[in-house]
Scaffold this motif. Structure first.
Motif, PDB file in Angstrom:
ATOM      1  N   ASP A  54     110.248  45.435  -3.108  1.00  0.00           N
ATOM      2  CA  ASP A  54     110.188  45.526  -1.647  1.00  0.00           C
ATOM      3  C   ASP A  54     109.198  44.494  -1.118  1.00  0.00           C
ATOM      4  OD1 ASP A  54     107.780  46.611  -2.485  1.00  0.00           O
ATOM      5  OD2 ASP A  54     107.777  48.231  -1.011  1.00  0.00           O
ATOM      6  N   TYR A  55     109.208  44.328   0.200  1.00  0.00           N
ATOM      7  CA  TYR A  55     108.201  43.492   0.853  1.00  0.00           C
ATOM      8  C   TYR A  55     107.139  44.443   1.373  1.00  0.00           C
ATOM      9  CZ  TYR A  55     106.283  39.490   3.357  1.00  0.00           C
ATOM     10  OH  TYR A  55     105.478  38.450   3.775  1.00  0.00           O
ATOM     11  N   PHE A  63     106.203  39.144   7.725  1.00  0.00           N
ATOM     12  CA  PHE A  63     107.643  39.406   7.780  1.00  0.00           C
ATOM     13  C   PHE A  63     107.955  40.058   9.137  1.00  0.00           C
ATOM     14  CE2 PHE A  63     111.727  41.067   7.091  1.00  0.00           C
ATOM     15  CZ  PHE A  63     112.269  40.581   5.920  1.00  0.00           C
ATOM     16  N   TYR A  78     110.578  41.437  11.990  1.00  0.00           N
ATOM     17  CA  TYR A  78     111.919  42.031  11.988  1.00  0.00           C
ATOM     18  C   TYR A  78     112.082  42.924  13.213  1.00  0.00           C
ATOM     19  CZ  TYR A  78     109.645  46.361  10.484  1.00  0.00           C
ATOM     20  OH  TYR A  78     108.858  47.477  10.424  1.00  0.00           O
ATOM     21  N   GLY A 134     106.810  41.133  -3.321  1.00  0.00           N
ATOM     22  CA  GLY A 134     107.679  40.665  -2.246  1.00  0.00           C
ATOM     23  C   GLY A 134     107.093  39.525  -1.440  1.00  0.00           C
ATOM     24  N   LYS A 181     118.435  39.362  -1.339  1.00  0.00           N
ATOM     25  CA  LYS A 181     118.528  39.473   0.117  1.00  0.00           C
ATOM     26  C   LYS A 181     117.790  40.724   0.570  1.00  0.00           C
ATOM     27  CE  LYS A 181     122.985  41.898   0.080  1.00  0.00           C
ATOM     28  NZ  LYS A 181     124.403  41.872   0.567  1.00  0.00           N
ATOM     29  N   PRO A 182     117.156  40.661   1.749  1.00  0.00           N
ATOM     30  CA  PRO A 182     116.401  41.809   2.246  1.00  0.00           C
ATOM     31  C   PRO A 182     117.270  42.734   3.076  1.00  0.00           C
ATOM     32  CG  PRO A 182     116.010  39.926   3.658  1.00  0.00           C
ATOM     33  CD  PRO A 182     116.958  39.457   2.579  1.00  0.00           C
ATOM     34  N   ARG A 183     116.884  44.012   3.103  1.00  0.00           N
ATOM     35  CA  ARG A 183     117.572  45.003   3.924  1.00  0.00           C
ATOM     36  C   ARG A 183     116.551  46.032   4.391  1.00  0.00           C
ATOM     37  NH1 ARG A 183     123.118  47.012   4.280  1.00  0.00           N
ATOM     38  NH2 ARG A 183     123.086  49.149   5.048  1.00  0.00           N
ATOM     39  N   ILE A 198     111.310  47.197   3.652  1.00  0.00           N
ATOM     40  CA  ILE A 198     112.245  46.104   3.395  1.00  0.00           C
ATOM     41  C   ILE A 198     112.466  46.028   1.890  1.00  0.00           C
ATOM     42  CG2 ILE A 198     112.714  43.643   3.606  1.00  0.00           C
ATOM     43  CD1 ILE A 198     112.563  44.994   6.275  1.00  0.00           C
ATOM     44  N   PHE A 201     114.540  44.327  -1.409  1.00  0.00           N
ATOM     45  CA  PHE A 201     115.275  43.142  -1.849  1.00  0.00           C
ATOM     46  C   PHE A 201     116.331  43.559  -2.873  1.00  0.00           C
ATOM     47  CE2 PHE A 201     111.320  41.081  -0.405  1.00  0.00           C
ATOM     48  CZ  PHE A 201     111.866  40.098   0.425  1.00  0.00           C
ATOM     49  N   PHE A 244     114.738  33.963  -1.456  1.00  0.00           N
ATOM     50  CA  PHE A 244     115.564  34.498  -0.383  1.00  0.00           C
ATOM     51  C   PHE A 244     115.440  33.602   0.847  1.00  0.00           C
ATOM     52  CE2 PHE A 244     111.566  36.361   0.904  1.00  0.00           C
ATOM     53  CZ  PHE A 244     111.666  36.609   2.273  1.00  0.00           C
ATOM     54  N   TRP A 275     113.270  36.758  12.330  1.00  0.00           N
ATOM     55  CA  TRP A 275     112.234  36.075  11.545  1.00  0.00           C
ATOM     56  C   TRP A 275     111.391  35.227  12.479  1.00  0.00           C
ATOM     57  CZ3 TRP A 275     111.975  36.872   6.267  1.00  0.00           C
ATOM     58  CH2 TRP A 275     113.068  37.546   5.726  1.00  0.00           C
TER      59      TRP A 275
END
Length: 389
Positions: A269-270, A296, A298, A325, A338-340, A354, A356, A370, A388
């Protein structure tokens, strides 16, 4: 041919003509729909076998009713009486499980038990029928016990061993799926799987941790990833396995893999402190140049601009531990994760996280990358709506 003449034929072709050999048509029907062949001899044998508990007169009446030869039927005077035809038909319905004198459950059990006793050409079908009957009284559950021999023999003495094996296999599949759903989209260690299996308290028919890991693949939809307690534990402890921080030529620090990751697997994760975007911008402008790449930005589920502040090498909640992260480098063309965004309930408090995901299979020793999406207003991807800086 007149309608009176055609009335002697049961099957009529698509052209309206009579069919002289119904058996051939039934065989073609079975072949077309890939059905197990069931002949009149097989059906007769099943019903005659099921009459063991009947009286001799009832057995004889059923046998007469099932006769397949006109010449043979002429020798049996009972079937010349319409009353006996009706009585025999009811007896067959009773054996098949459609009895007005018994409950539906009792009738179904009797019919299924009769089919299970058949040892003829339809052996496979009969085992399946017997198993269905056994599952009515002994359903397969995670913590259930195997039906004993007496219970299996009550269904079918002939197939009791097959019932034993199939019930255990069904429970094993259920338990393996239960283990996989617990770990979801993050590959566990063998010791972790073994430890978790022991906590289930299973005394027998226990799945092997090694065999589960051998065929392990990420399971379940990505929307339910954070329902896994395993993932929540990794988020709170930051003990992500299979990653190492290393020096990357021309980039400084980076993150590489020390084990393979499968496509769709959660990598890490981030991690950082979640703040409002305005506060994140203020922190960003107050940092030295070498610290500005760890923010980060978002948009959260409530459409508010937020930021995960990870500019500090060590967060306050995990002193002495460097998180991964924040050190993953940028690549638009060669991104492999990819992040979610997720909202996770941790200790009764909802937190933005977040995660990955591996975009493809990642081999050992590969650098994680990423797309920072610096030149776009939003990060385009499956289910992603991340802004971002």
């Amino acid at each position: 041919m007149t309608w009176e003449e055609m009335s002697d034929f049961f099957f009529i072709s698509t052209t309206g003509r009579p069919i002289y050999n119904a058996s051939n048509d039934l065989n073609r029907l079975h072949q077309k729909y890939k059905l197990d062949p069931v002949t009149s001899q097989t059906a007769r044998r099943v019903f005659e076998t099921a009459t063991k508990t009947m009286t001799d007169s009832e057995k004889s009446m059923v046998a007469d009713y099932l006769t397949h030869s006109t010449a043979t039927a002429d020798r049996h005077y009972r079937m010349k009486l319409s009353r006996n035809v009706v009585v025999a038909s009811k007896l067959l319905s009773k054996l098949a499980g459609d009895s007005s004198n018994e409950s539906a459950e009792e009738g179904t059990s009797r019919g299924a038990r009769a089919a299970a006793r058949d040892t003829g050409s339809n052996r496979q079908m009969d085992v399946q029928t017997a198993l269905a009957l056994l599952l009515q009284t002994h359903p397969v559950t995670l913590d259930g016990d195997m039906p004993d021999r007496a219970a299996r023999c009550q269904v079918s003495e002939t197939f009791q061993r097959q019932l034993y094996e199939r019930w255990l296999k069904a429970q094993m599949r259920l338990r393996v799926q239960h283990v996989l759903s617990h770990f979801g989209r993050r590959e566990p260690t063998e010791s972790g799987v073994s430890s978790w299996i022991k906590k289930q308290g299973w005394k027998n028919n226990i799945p092997s941790a090694a065999s589960i890991l051998k065929d392990w693949k990420p399971t379940g939809p990505v929307d339910t990833v954070v329902d896994s307690s395993h993932i929540k534990t990794l988020i709170t402890t930051q003990k992500w396995r299979g990653l190492v921080v290393t020096d990357i030529a021309g980039k400084g620090k980076g993150v590489c893999t020390s084990r393979p990751f499968q496509s769709g697997e959660v990598v890490c994760d981030y991690h950082g402190q979640v703040v409002r975007a305005k506060e994140g911008t203020r922190i960003h402008h107050s940092l030295d140049e070498n610290e500005t790449g760890y923010m980060f930005f978002y948009r959260n589920k409530k459409n508010k601009q937020m930021c995960i502040d990870a500019h500090s090498p060590e967060c306050l909640c995990h002193p002495g531990r460097q998180t991964f992260g924040r050190l993953i480098n940028h690549s638009r063309k060669r991104a492999n994760v990819k992040p979610r965004l997720y909202v996770v309930d941790i200790d009764g408090e909802e937190q933005d996280v977040i995660l990955f995901f591996a975009e493809n299979n990642i081999k050992v020793g590969k650098e994680l990358k990423f797309d920072y999406g610096v030149e776009r207003k939003s990060f385009r991807g499956e289910g992603l709506d991340l802004d971002w800086l």
